[in-house]
Design a protein around this motif. Structure first.
Motif, short mmCIF file in Angstrom:
data_model
loop_
_atom_site.label_atom_id
_atom_site.label_comp_id
_atom_site.label_asym_id
_atom_site.label_seq_id
_atom_site.Cartn_x
_atom_site.Cartn_y
_atom_site.Cartn_z
N MET A 15 64.68 -78.44 25.30
CA MET A 15 63.23 -78.39 25.17
C MET A 15 62.51 -79.03 26.35
SD MET A 15 62.19 -81.58 22.73
CE MET A 15 60.57 -81.48 23.45
N GLY A 16 61.24 -78.71 26.46
CA GLY A 16 60.38 -79.28 27.48
C GLY A 16 59.29 -78.28 27.82
N VAL A 17 58.40 -78.70 28.68
CA VAL A 17 57.30 -77.83 29.07
C VAL A 17 57.80 -76.74 30.01
CG1 VAL A 17 55.56 -79.65 28.77
CG2 VAL A 17 56.62 -79.30 31.02
N SER A 18 56.95 -75.78 30.26
CA SER A 18 57.29 -74.70 31.18
C SER A 18 57.59 -75.27 32.56
CB SER A 18 56.12 -73.72 31.25
OG SER A 18 56.48 -72.57 31.95
N GLY A 19 58.61 -74.75 33.19
CA GLY A 19 59.00 -75.22 34.51
C GLY A 19 60.02 -76.33 34.51
N SER A 20 60.40 -76.81 33.33
CA SER A 20 61.34 -77.93 33.26
C SER A 20 62.79 -77.48 33.43
CB SER A 20 61.19 -78.70 31.94
OG SER A 20 61.45 -77.87 30.83
N GLY A 21 63.04 -76.18 33.36
CA GLY A 21 64.40 -75.67 33.56
C GLY A 21 65.15 -75.38 32.28
N LYS A 22 64.41 -75.16 31.19
CA LYS A 22 65.06 -74.94 29.89
C LYS A 22 66.12 -73.84 29.93
CE LYS A 22 61.17 -74.26 27.72
NZ LYS A 22 60.18 -74.59 28.74
N THR A 23 65.76 -72.70 30.49
CA THR A 23 66.69 -71.57 30.49
C THR A 23 67.95 -71.88 31.28
OG1 THR A 23 64.89 -69.99 30.18
CG2 THR A 23 66.96 -69.14 31.09
N SER A 24 67.77 -72.39 32.49
CA SER A 24 68.92 -72.69 33.35
C SER A 24 69.83 -73.75 32.74
CB SER A 24 68.45 -73.15 34.73
OG SER A 24 67.71 -72.12 35.36
N VAL A 25 69.22 -74.80 32.21
CA VAL A 25 70.02 -75.89 31.63
C VAL A 25 70.69 -75.43 30.34
CG1 VAL A 25 69.92 -78.22 30.65
CG2 VAL A 25 68.67 -77.70 32.77
N ALA A 26 69.96 -74.72 29.48
CA ALA A 26 70.54 -74.24 28.23
C ALA A 26 71.70 -73.29 28.50
CB ALA A 26 69.47 -73.57 27.36
#
Length: 171
Positions: free
Chosen positions: A10-21
């Motif tokens: 989780m996090g705001v947009s731009g935090s890298g959620k997709t890449s990290v997940a």
């Protein structure tokens, strides 16, 4: 991964959620669900116009994510999902859907870093103009049970490694 587990990055947009997940799912050998892909078309259209979502806009989306989490857990499968989960009430709703067996990885970064990341990406429906509304909505989950907080001022591989280390200490 030894036990069945559901993880929300989780996090705001731009935090890298997709890449990290995606990196976490690969490292853990689990399925990955891109939460943004579960948004109703109306939400995507609204955000594309630079209009922040309301709680009423988010509830159906969060329920869809919750159903995906519960479905994986009910099938005995671990899963990693990306979802902004900005407010505690949203996280609690996801926890309820997952039957409480839910861990969050909170990706935390400065406004300047987030702005730079959003400006550098192409083809995403979320404009950088919505970052301030997301930051205003964010209720920092650091300190909540079952939450691992990871700074985003590093390469994706490093952030994933830090998240994996943190996940060893929760749930």
């Amino acid at each position: 991964m030894t036990a069945t587990r559901a993880i929300v990055v989780m996090g705001v947009s731009g935090s890298g959620k997709t890449s990290v997940a995606d990196g976490l799912a690969a490292a853990l050998g689990t399925a990955f669900i891109e939460g943004d892909s579960l948004h109703p078309a109306g939400n995507v259209e609204k955000m594309s116009r630079g209009v922040p979502l309301t709680d009423e806009d988010r509830w159906p989306w969060l329920d869809t994510i919750g159903q995906a989490l519960a479905g994986s857990l009910d099938a005995g499968k671990s899963v990693v999902v990306s979802c902004s989960a900005l407010k505690k009430i949203y996280r609690d709703r996801l926890r309820q859907s997952a039957g409480g067996a839910l861990t969050f990885v909170f990706l935390k970064g400065s406004r300047d870093l987030l702005t730079a990341r959003m400006a550098a990406r192409h083809g995403h429906f979320m404009p950088a103009s919505l970052l301030d509304s997301q930051l205003a909505t964010l209720e920092d989950p650091s300190g909540e049970a079952g939450v691992v907080t990871v700074g985003i001022d590093a390469a994706v591989e490093t952030i994933v490694a830090r998240a994996l280390d943190g996940l060893k200490t929760v749930g």
